[in-house]
Design a protein around this motif. Structure first.
Motif, PDB file in Angstrom:
ATOM      1  N   SER A   8      -3.180 -42.693   5.326  1.00 51.66           N
ATOM      2  CA  SER A   8      -1.765 -42.595   4.732  1.00 51.66           C
ATOM      3  C   SER A   8      -1.405 -41.058   4.757  1.00 51.66           C
ATOM      4  O   SER A   8      -0.211 -41.017   4.854  1.00 51.66           O
ATOM      5  CB  SER A   8      -2.027 -43.102   3.466  1.00 51.66           C
ATOM      6  N   VAL A   9      -2.279 -40.362   4.731  1.00 51.16           N
ATOM      7  CA  VAL A   9      -2.069 -38.964   4.941  1.00 51.16           C
ATOM      8  C   VAL A   9      -1.781 -38.634   6.362  1.00 51.16           C
ATOM      9  O   VAL A   9      -0.709 -37.921   6.662  1.00 51.16           O
ATOM     10  CB  VAL A   9      -3.394 -38.138   4.546  1.00 51.16           C
ATOM     11  N   VAL A  10      -2.426 -38.972   7.248  1.00 51.39           N
ATOM     12  CA  VAL A  10      -1.872 -39.161   8.770  1.00 51.39           C
ATOM     13  C   VAL A  10      -0.504 -39.589   8.889  1.00 51.39           C
ATOM     14  O   VAL A  10       0.287 -39.156   9.586  1.00 51.39           O
ATOM     15  CB  VAL A  10      -2.996 -39.663   9.763  1.00 51.39           C
ATOM     16  N   ALA A  11      -0.278 -40.901   8.253  1.00 53.85           N
ATOM     17  CA  ALA A  11       1.017 -41.478   8.517  1.00 53.85           C
ATOM     18  C   ALA A  11       1.933 -40.385   7.859  1.00 53.85           C
ATOM     19  O   ALA A  11       3.329 -40.424   8.566  1.00 53.85           O
ATOM     20  CB  ALA A  11       0.939 -42.810   7.870  1.00 53.85           C
ATOM     21  N   ARG A  12       1.840 -40.063   6.702  1.00 48.99           N
ATOM     22  CA  ARG A  12       2.898 -39.171   5.954  1.00 48.99           C
ATOM     23  C   ARG A  12       3.070 -38.107   6.965  1.00 48.99           C
ATOM     24  O   ARG A  12       4.265 -37.530   7.079  1.00 48.99           O
ATOM     25  CB  ARG A  12       2.221 -38.568   4.710  1.00 48.99           C
ATOM     26  N   VAL A  13       2.271 -37.326   7.718  1.00 53.90           N
ATOM     27  CA  VAL A  13       2.386 -36.197   8.398  1.00 53.90           C
ATOM     28  C   VAL A  13       3.310 -36.674   9.521  1.00 53.90           C
ATOM     29  O   VAL A  13       3.893 -35.863  10.134  1.00 53.90           O
ATOM     30  CB  VAL A  13       0.842 -35.490   8.923  1.00 53.90           C
ATOM     31  N   ALA A  14       2.743 -37.731  10.201  1.00 46.83           N
ATOM     32  CA  ALA A  14       3.525 -37.957  11.300  1.00 46.83           C
ATOM     33  C   ALA A  14       4.828 -38.340  11.214  1.00 46.83           C
ATOM     34  O   ALA A  14       5.764 -38.168  11.853  1.00 46.83           O
ATOM     35  CB  ALA A  14       2.883 -39.579  11.921  1.00 46.83           C
ATOM     36  N   GLU A  15       5.193 -39.151   9.892  1.00 46.20           N
ATOM     37  CA  GLU A  15       6.455 -39.495   9.667  1.00 46.20           C
ATOM     38  C   GLU A  15       7.520 -38.112   9.444  1.00 46.20           C
ATOM     39  O   GLU A  15       8.510 -38.303   9.940  1.00 46.20           O
ATOM     40  CB  GLU A  15       6.455 -40.234   8.500  1.00 46.20           C
ATOM     41  N   ALA A  16       6.721 -37.224   8.834  1.00 49.96           N
ATOM     42  CA  ALA A  16       7.507 -36.018   8.502  1.00 49.96           C
ATOM     43  C   ALA A  16       7.886 -35.189   9.964  1.00 49.96           C
ATOM     44  O   ALA A  16       8.945 -34.571  10.112  1.00 49.96           O
ATOM     45  CB  ALA A  16       6.610 -35.104   7.730  1.00 49.96           C
TER      46      ALA A  16
END
Length: 353
Positions: free
Chosen positions: A121-129
């Motif tokens: 979920s952290v990786v996804a949050r960074v990628a989306e940003a």
């Protein structure tokens, strides 16, 4: 031992100065230690005319087209902070490096180094940003790579981005073009990014919310170049702050720089935080500001254009390039005195980008 005298005229230093046999945190801080590492170790090892520019990005020609090419790595801790996170930073930082050459950023690469155990979920949050920041900046993440290191060998996520962009005809931004009489303009309030990182990293409260100024500066630079392509040099004062950028320009141009401390836009919250912690706002990192050296005849028009842009509404003239004290930056204080604003040795607050 031979009695023959040694000829040392052709010797070069293979390692940074200051008698450092090992890498220290200051080597990544954007100050004197960083400069020595690049100039005395990396530059002699790699060579090449493009690298010798030592700018935020390299200006190169390929197939008759002038390109700006830049790369940067992001190891900020914590991953998320007021006003942004490592994802926004990784896009905006490289876009800004290209913009300091006057280039229109076009494509980015992205390398993720993930620590085993970091939550998806952290990786996804960074990628989306990152995706949102790229779309806002008008660039495309065109290629990338992913590596994973063992648990305990990273801080969750490190990111590298590289970028390319086209430099318009007639634009030539480099410190060697600075001449005495050039006006020094900063695009807005300084120190916000470094203080925002500090507040969350150390759990400090300063009575008001301080957010990072992380932003892509390509649009602001376009507004400035629309007034005149004859800007002399642009820099985004990240590691080492405004002081480091001014010192680098003074050294490369062989001119002196005089700034007026009272004209430098420092928000009250940053000034108060720095006063409490014994820091100088001139050395605190920014991630959405630039400093420009502009011919005097164009300064008023460029300043008006900057103030008309959302990212330059607090732009201010803070000083000028001078004949005196070549290579040095001097600040005139509110009390009428002067002080030398030297290149910092390392970084007041490491791991801010």
């Amino acid at each position: 031992m031979s009695d023959t005298a040694l000829d040392i005229t052709g010797w070069t230093c293979p390692a940074p100065l200051r008698d450092r046999p090992r890498v220290v945190m200051g080597h990544g801080g954007g100050g004197a230690l960083s400069a020595e590492l690049v100039q005395h170790l990396f530059a002699p090892a790699f060579g090449g005319e493009a690298l010798a520019q030592l700018g935020d990005s390299a200006a190169v020609s390929l197939g008759g087209v002038r390109l700006a090419f830049s790369t940067d790595s992001y190891v900020v801790r914590p991953l998320f902070f007021p006003g942004g996170g490592i994802g926004d930073l990784a896009v905006n930082g490289t876009v800004n490096d290209l913009a300091m050459s006057g280039a229109e950023a076009a494509y980015l690469s992205c390398g993720f180094i993930l620590e085993e155990g970091v939550e998806m979920s952290v990786v996804a949050r960074v990628a989306e940003a990152m995706g949102a920041a790229a779309r806002a900046a008008g660039v495309e993440v065109a290629t990338g790579d992913t590596k994973v290191v063992e648990a305990g060998h990273g801080d969750g996520i490190y990111i590298n981005t590289a970028g390319i962009g086209v430099i318009p005809d007639g634009v030539d931004l480099r410190p060697q073009r600075v001449v005495p009489g050039d006006v020094v303009i900063v695009s807005g309030e300084i120190g916000l990014h470094g203080v925002a990182i500090m507040s969350v990293r150390e759990g400090l409260e300063f009575g008001v919310d301080i957010e990072s100024d992380c932003a892509a500066l390509g649009g602001l630079v376009r507004s400035m170049l629309a007034v005149t392509p004859d800007l002399h040099v642009l820099r985004d004062p990240t590691r080492g702050g405004l002081a480091a950028s001014l010192n680098e320009i003074a050294a490369a141009s062989g001119t002196g720089v005089v700034i007026h401390e009272g004209r430098v836009p420092v928000p009250a919250a940053v000034a108060n935080a720095c006063a409490i912690l014994g820091l100088d706002p001139l050395y605190v990192a920014n991630e959405g500001k630039l400093v420009a050296f502009v011919p005097r005849r164009h300064a008023d028009a460029v300043l008006d254009a900057m103030r008309a842009h959302p990212l330059g509404r607090h732009a201010a003239v803070i000083g000028e390039a001078v004949d005196a004290h070549p290579g040095l930056v001097v600040a005139r204080t509110a009390l009428g005195g002067t002080r030398v604003v030297d290149l910092p040795i390392g970084e007041q607050l490491p791991r801010i980008c």
